[in-house]
Each structure stands twice: as structure tokens, then as C-alpha cells.
Design a protein around this motif. Structure first.
Motif, mmCIF file in Angstrom:
data_model
loop_
_atom_site.group_PDB
_atom_site.id
_atom_site.type_symbol
_atom_site.label_atom_id
_atom_site.label_comp_id
_atom_site.label_asym_id
_atom_site.label_seq_id
_atom_site.Cartn_x
_atom_site.Cartn_y
_atom_site.Cartn_z
ATOM 1 N N GLN A 35 0.799 -1.220 0.000
ATOM 2 C CA GLN A 35 0.000 0.000 0.000
ATOM 3 C C GLN A 35 0.843 1.286 0.000
ATOM 4 O OE1 GLN A 35 -3.406 -0.493 -0.373
ATOM 5 N NE2 GLN A 35 -3.214 1.658 -1.002
ATOM 6 N N PRO A 36 1.859 1.404 0.911
ATOM 7 C CA PRO A 36 2.659 2.639 0.911
ATOM 8 C C PRO A 36 3.388 2.870 -0.408
ATOM 9 C CG PRO A 36 3.067 1.347 2.904
ATOM 10 C CD PRO A 36 2.271 0.475 1.977
ATOM 11 N N ASP A 91 11.015 -5.182 -6.040
ATOM 12 C CA ASP A 91 11.722 -4.255 -6.930
ATOM 13 C C ASP A 91 10.741 -3.208 -7.420
ATOM 14 O OD1 ASP A 91 13.666 -6.926 -8.295
ATOM 15 O OD2 ASP A 91 14.268 -5.383 -6.871
ATOM 16 N N ILE A 92 11.131 -1.951 -7.260
ATOM 17 C CA ILE A 92 10.240 -0.875 -7.706
ATOM 18 C C ILE A 92 11.024 0.162 -8.492
ATOM 19 C CG2 ILE A 92 8.670 -1.125 -5.739
ATOM 20 C CD1 ILE A 92 10.011 1.482 -4.636
ATOM 21 N N GLU A 93 10.301 0.983 -9.197
ATOM 22 C CA GLU A 93 10.869 2.140 -9.867
ATOM 23 C C GLU A 93 10.270 3.377 -9.232
ATOM 24 O OE1 GLU A 93 11.714 1.205 -14.584
ATOM 25 O OE2 GLU A 93 9.823 2.075 -13.942
ATOM 26 N N ALA A 94 11.108 4.360 -8.948
ATOM 27 C CA ALA A 94 10.609 5.608 -8.379
ATOM 28 C C ALA A 94 11.678 6.675 -8.527
ATOM 29 C CB ALA A 94 10.267 5.416 -6.906
ATOM 30 N N THR A 95 11.293 7.929 -8.367
ATOM 31 C CA THR A 95 12.291 8.989 -8.308
ATOM 32 C C THR A 95 12.914 8.907 -6.914
ATOM 33 O OG1 THR A 95 10.645 10.536 -7.500
ATOM 34 C CG2 THR A 95 11.006 10.487 -9.879
ATOM 35 N N PRO A 96 14.134 9.448 -6.737
ATOM 36 C CA PRO A 96 14.790 9.318 -5.430
ATOM 37 C C PRO A 96 13.952 9.883 -4.268
ATOM 38 C CG PRO A 96 16.372 10.023 -7.061
ATOM 39 C CD PRO A 96 15.035 10.028 -7.744
ATOM 40 N N ASP A 97 13.275 11.027 -4.472
ATOM 41 C CA ASP A 97 12.526 11.589 -3.327
ATOM 42 C C ASP A 97 11.262 10.789 -3.031
ATOM 43 O OD1 ASP A 97 11.500 14.647 -5.087
ATOM 44 O OD2 ASP A 97 11.868 12.605 -5.761
ATOM 45 N N PHE A 143 11.068 7.647 -3.493
ATOM 46 C CA PHE A 143 11.564 6.431 -2.848
ATOM 47 C C PHE A 143 11.730 6.651 -1.340
ATOM 48 C CE2 PHE A 143 13.341 2.378 -2.414
ATOM 49 C CZ PHE A 143 14.497 2.461 -1.645
ATOM 50 N N ASP A 144 12.282 7.833 -0.972
ATOM 51 C CA ASP A 144 12.430 8.159 0.451
ATOM 52 C C ASP A 144 11.070 8.141 1.157
ATOM 53 O OD1 ASP A 144 15.085 10.607 -0.097
ATOM 54 O OD2 ASP A 144 15.107 8.410 0.088
ATOM 55 N N ASN A 145 10.048 8.702 0.494
ATOM 56 C CA ASN A 145 8.700 8.723 1.071
ATOM 57 C C ASN A 145 8.146 7.312 1.235
ATOM 58 O OD1 ASN A 145 8.818 11.484 1.079
ATOM 59 N ND2 ASN A 145 7.685 11.736 -0.843
ATOM 60 N N VAL A 197 9.880 4.531 1.737
ATOM 61 C CA VAL A 197 10.550 3.865 2.874
ATOM 62 C C VAL A 197 9.967 4.380 4.185
ATOM 63 C CG1 VAL A 197 12.762 3.525 4.053
ATOM 64 C CG2 VAL A 197 12.665 3.458 1.559
ATOM 65 N N GLU A 198 9.735 5.714 4.242
ATOM 66 C CA GLU A 198 9.144 6.312 5.427
ATOM 67 C C GLU A 198 7.743 5.751 5.668
ATOM 68 O OE1 GLU A 198 10.297 10.588 5.538
ATOM 69 O OE2 GLU A 198 8.307 10.804 6.438
ATOM 70 N N GLY A 199 6.959 5.676 4.578
ATOM 71 C CA GLY A 199 5.594 5.172 4.670
ATOM 72 C C GLY A 199 5.543 3.735 5.168
ATOM 73 N N LEU A 200 6.494 2.928 4.709
ATOM 74 C CA LEU A 200 6.553 1.532 5.142
ATOM 75 C C LEU A 200 6.853 1.447 6.637
ATOM 76 C CD1 LEU A 200 8.553 0.010 2.142
ATOM 77 C CD2 LEU A 200 6.261 -0.705 2.846
ATOM 78 N N SER A 201 7.820 2.254 7.093
ATOM 79 C CA SER A 201 8.178 2.250 8.512
ATOM 80 C C SER A 201 6.994 2.714 9.367
ATOM 81 C CB SER A 201 9.379 3.170 8.755
ATOM 82 O OG SER A 201 10.457 2.768 7.958
ATOM 83 N N ASP A 202 6.318 3.760 8.871
ATOM 84 C CA ASP A 202 5.147 4.272 9.595
ATOM 85 C C ASP A 202 4.078 3.193 9.739
ATOM 86 O OD1 ASP A 202 5.204 7.691 8.276
ATOM 87 O OD2 ASP A 202 6.368 6.667 9.844
ATOM 88 N N ALA A 203 3.951 2.333 8.701
ATOM 89 C CA ALA A 203 2.925 1.296 8.727
ATOM 90 C C ALA A 203 3.381 0.090 9.552
ATOM 91 C CB ALA A 203 2.591 0.868 7.296
ATOM 92 N N GLY A 204 4.585 0.175 10.129
ATOM 93 C CA GLY A 204 5.074 -0.899 10.974
ATOM 94 C C GLY A 204 5.652 -2.081 10.207
ATOM 95 N N ILE A 205 6.023 -1.852 8.964
ATOM 96 C CA ILE A 205 6.626 -2.921 8.156
ATOM 97 C C ILE A 205 8.147 -2.887 8.379
ATOM 98 C CG2 ILE A 205 6.906 -3.832 5.809
ATOM 99 C CD1 ILE A 205 3.979 -3.613 6.270
#
Lengths: 316, 177
Positions: free
Chosen positions: B29-30, B59-65, B67-69, B71-79
Motif C-alpha cells: 500500500q505505501p 523491486d520498484i521504480e521511483a524517483t529518489p525523493d 523512494f524516500d517517502n 521507505v518512510e511510509g513503510l516504517s510508519d505502517a510498521g513494516i
């Protein structure tokens, strides 16, 4: 089989010497100046002694060999670049007479592969050239057995002189000129080692492999190879490589329709870092993965044994 | 700089999921929320970690910023995010350059290598037995983006050519980097 041997250098002489042991008869033998022909088989010992003493193999004209009774022409004259003469004409004459040809001379198959194959197609004769790549090592015959279309890459060391120089430089931390002079003293390097150290000899072998792999689709010559030699390497470059567990070897790479030769960093004790004058080649093929062949490549008796193996295959 | 930030790149995320229904979907989801483009999911269902988690490689494709969001979103969701994007430089390459390395400005050579953007220099060893004005040699260890070895070596050849340096390449044919 009855053999006609052209060229009385280390390889040609060794073929004459070893033919009887392999059950063959040499009916004609020539160097650039002279020839000896005998339908019952020449006296190998006497002829080789004569070559040693008088510098000629017999009293006949070199042209006489083509009128001799023979089944297989063994072409062991020196490799020449460009038109690959006189080796190419020798191949042409033998094929025109529907005889088989075994090459030790790289020129015809490195510089004029398509021409050789076209002449072969018109002839009852067959051309084999296993001795031209890696001498006694079964490199071309392995490619033939696996099937050229299944081979994706061939790479490794195919020149014993360059390998000797680089392995000595690595072992002793000495510079190029010093080791080359030593190699010449030992008889490992020839008086003029240019083709060995500038990559030409290795490239010719790579071009022959590329011709075999392309199966007539593209013809390769020396001009198609990207070639760099080892003359500019220093002892300190080998030291730097060794600090990282690696070493430098003169490597030929035949892959994706290209032939490249140059000094490359390779794992220090890996499959393509043989010691001394050895050759080492890796063949990458579908289904069977990586096949390695290592051993003493060039040398008169070694290459002669490869020539006689080809003669054997023609007899089958 | 905006050009760099708009560059879409491929990233590898290594996650460890709790063995519960719906966890995989929850972890994706994130990525969707923050505009990541999903390339592949490798769900190692049978390969549970010692602590009872299930490793998943995405494996994903994203712009660097973005991508940072993500990773943050995943951590926020407790993953559990075990590795994020560190696969970028996955091929180690060693080269040796020789010649007038110091006179031709070693630091400029380094800058040029870094400027290729496919590789970063991780180690240098210099050998200058005759001092800085004579011929010297250096071994460079490079970390290259996976799949970019040929591109990096082509750039090295250009640099060596331009500075009249001798380049010793690693053997790369036949899938060996």
C-alpha cells in the motif's frame, strides 16, 4: 594415410618424425628451397638429419610435392598475414586435386576463412585446422563436439610466450624488458617475439575461433580484432593486481561477434591464469556451462600431435 | 539538480513480514500511495527467518525523493524494512590505470569516473616508484550499478584515451564481472 608435409620448421619436422608412430606414411616433404618425394615413404631420420646438416630436405624442387601420391596435405609453413601466402596457394592446390588438408599454419583460416571454405565446398577434400588454436589442446575439437551454435563465449590465454613473461613479472616483481630478455635466453621467446607480445598471435587464434563460431555468417580477419599487447606493462602494475588477489594475463575474448585481445585483470589462481608457458581456455556453452582446457599448448611435438589427431579424424 | 531528482531509478526493497493474512497487501500500500511503480515481488513463503518473519523482496521504480517517502511510509505502517535501495551498486570492478597519473590530475580522473553516474570509486591504491613526475600506476576499485559494467568500462576507456593512460580492464566476458 599418405602425408605430404610442407614446412620444415619445428612443427613440420615433428610431424615427419612422429607420422610412422601414428601409422601414417610421409610420401613428400618440402621446405621453401627443396623437397624429397618417395612413393614408399621417405626415410624420416635421414631427411631430418640432412635438414640439420645441409639446411635442405632433399634434391627435388619444392613444386614436385604436388605431383606426389598423397592423401593429406599438412600445411606447416610459417603463418603470414594479409593474403596468407604461400600457405593459401598450397591449400588451394591440394583441394583442387581433391586431397584433404590439415593446417598448422594459421594464416589461411585467420585471414581468408571464407575463401578456404569456398574452395573446400568445390572439392572432395576436407580442411581441418585443430592445431592452429592452442596447439595440442583440444579447443576447436571441443567446440566442434559441443556445436558452435551452442557456444556463447570462448576466452583465455592462447600465447605461451606472453603468459611466461607475465607470470615471471608477477612472481619476481621484474619489469617487462628484463623478463623478455630472460625468456629469449631460455628459448621460450623467439629472437623476434613481436607477434607474441603485441597480441597478434593471440588475435589470429581468436579470429579462427570466431570464424568457427559464426559458421559462415560473418567472416573475421585480423583487422576485425581489437588488439592490445603487453609491452607497456610494468612490474608495479602486476604488484597492484596481486595486492588484490588478482593478476594480469594476455587474454583473448571471443563473444557476441567480437574478438578482443589485451591485458586483463583475472583472479590470481583462477582458470585463466595458468603458469609459465601454459595456455588456458574457458568455453561457455548452453547446457554444459563452462568447460576449461589447460595445458602446454605450442611446441613442435605438441602441435605435431594435434596435426596427427586431425589426420586421424580425416581417416575416420 | 531538478533533473537528477526527476530521474526514475530502480530500487530493491527487502522486507520482513509477519506471517499473517493480508500482510503482503498491507506492505504494498505505501508503495502505491507514494507513486512507486512495482516491478517484481519475490515472496519467499517457505523461507521463514529465525524470528518467524517471511522475507519479501520488492523491486520498484521511483524517483529518489518518492523512494524516500515510500521507505518512510513503510516504517510508519510498521513494516520491517531490512534493506532499501542498497542493491544499487552491486557489481564490484577492479581496473588498473598507468601513465602520467599524477601529472594528468588524479583527482580530476576520480571526478570523471564519479561523473559517469553508474559507478563510484570505493578504493584506490597508488604505486609511484619513481616519484610523482614519472609513470605511476593505480588500482581502482569501483562499485558499479548492476548491469552497467560495460557502460562503466566504456567510460573508463574514454578517460584513459583522453589522458593517454594505459587501462587494464578486468575480464568480464562470459558473465563474470
Amino acid at each position: 594415410m599418405r602425408l605430404c608435409v610442407l614446412g620444415a620448421g619445428a612443427v613440420g619436422s615433428a610431424v615427419v618424425e612422429l607420422a610412422a608412430e601414428h601409422g601414417h606414411v610421409v610420401t613428400a616433404f618440402a621446405d621453401s628451397e627443396s623437397a624429397v618425394v618417395d612413393a614408399d615413404g621417405i626415410d624420416a631420420d635421414a631427411v631430418l638429419a640432412k635438414k640439420q646438416e645441409d639446411g635442405v630436405v632433399g634434391e627435388a624442387d619444392p613444386e614436385a610435392v604436388f605431383d606426389a601420391d598423397y592423401d593429406v596435405l599438412v600445411e606447416a609453413t610459417p603463418t603470414t598475414l594479409g593474403d596468407a601466402e604461400p600457405g593459401f596457394s598450397h591449400v588451394e592446390r591440394a583441394l583442387a586435386d581433391d586431397r584433404d588438408v590439415v593446417l598448422a599454419n594459421k594464416g589461411p583460416v585467420a585471414e581468408r576463412y571464407a575463401d578456404v571454405r569456398a574452395l573446400e565446398a568445390e572439392s572432395e577434400g576436407t580442411v581441418r585446422f585443430g592445431a592452429t588454436v592452442g596447439g595440442a589442446l583440444p579447443i576447436l575439437s571441443t567446440i566442434e563436439d559441443v556445436g558452435p551454435s551452442r557456444v556463447s563465449a570462448v576466452y583465455g590465454v592462447l600465447n605461451g610466450t606472453a603468459n611466461f613473461v607475465l607470470s615471471r613479472m608477477a612472481a619476481e616483481g621484474l619489469d617487462y624488458e628484463h623478463v623478455l630478455a630472460e625468456a629469449q635466453d631460455l628459448g621460450v621467446a623467439e629472437a623476434d617475439p613481436t607477434f607474441d607480445v603485441d597480441g597478434t598471435d593471440t588475435a589470429l587464434k581468436g579470429v579462427i575461433v570466431a570464424n568457427v563460431l559464426s559458421e559462415g555468417e560473418t567472416e573475421f580477419t585480423l583487422d576485425d580484432a581489437d588488439v592490445e599487447g603487453i609491452q607497456e606493462l610494468s612490474g608495479s602494475m602486476l604488484d597492484l593486481a596481486q595486492e588484490d588477489g588478482q593478476t594480469i594475463r594476455l587474454i583473448v575474448e571471443v563473444a557476441d561477434g567480437a574478438v578482443r585481445v589485451g591485458p586483463r585483470l583475472v583472479p590470481g589462481h583462477g582458470a585463466v591464469a595458468p603458469s609459465g608457458t601454459e595456455n588456458a581456455v574457458q568455453i561457455e556453452a548452453d547446457y554444459c556451462g563452462r568447460l576449461g582446457i589447460t595445458g602446454q599448448g605450442a611446441g613442435g611435438p605438441e602441435t605435431a600431435s594435434a596435426v596427427l589427431t586431425d589426420v586421424e579424424r580425416l581417416a575416420d | 539538480m531538478s533533473e537528477v531528482h526527476n530521474d526514475v531509478q530502480a530500487y530493491t526493497l527487502r522486507l520482513e513480514l509477519v506471517d499473517e493474512p493480508g500482510e503482503l497487501l498491507r506492505s504494498l500500500q505505501p508503495i502505491a500511495d507514494h507513486g512507486g511503480n512495482l516491478l517484481s515481488i519475490f515472496h519467499e513463503r517457505g523461507n521463514v527467518t529465525p524470528r518467524g518473519y517471511i522475507p519479501v523482496e520488492v523491486d520498484i521504480e521511483a524517483t529518489p525523493d518518492r523512494f524516500d517517502n515510500i521507505v518512510e511510509g513503510l516504517s510508519d505502517a510498521g513494516i520491517n524494512v531490512i534493506q532499501a535501495g542498497t542493491e544499487r551498486y552491486s557489481e564490484r570492478l577492479t581496473i588498473i590505470l598507468s601513465g602520467h597519473l599524477i601529472e594528468t590530475d588524479l583527482s580530476d580522473t576520480l571526478t570523471q569516473i564519479e561523473a559517469t553516474r553508474n559507478a563510484t570509486v570505493t578504493d584506490i591504491s597508488l604505486s609511484a616508484p619513481a616519484g610523482s613526475i614519472d609513470v605511476s600506476s593505480a588500482r581502482f576499485q569501483l562499485a558499479a550499478e548492476s548491469g552497467s559494467t560495460e557502460k562503466v568500462l566504456a567510460a573508463m576507456r574514454e578517460i584513459a584515451d583522453e589522458k593517454d593512460l594505459q587501462l587494464v580492464e578486468p575480464l568480464t566476458v562470459g558473465g563474470r564481472a
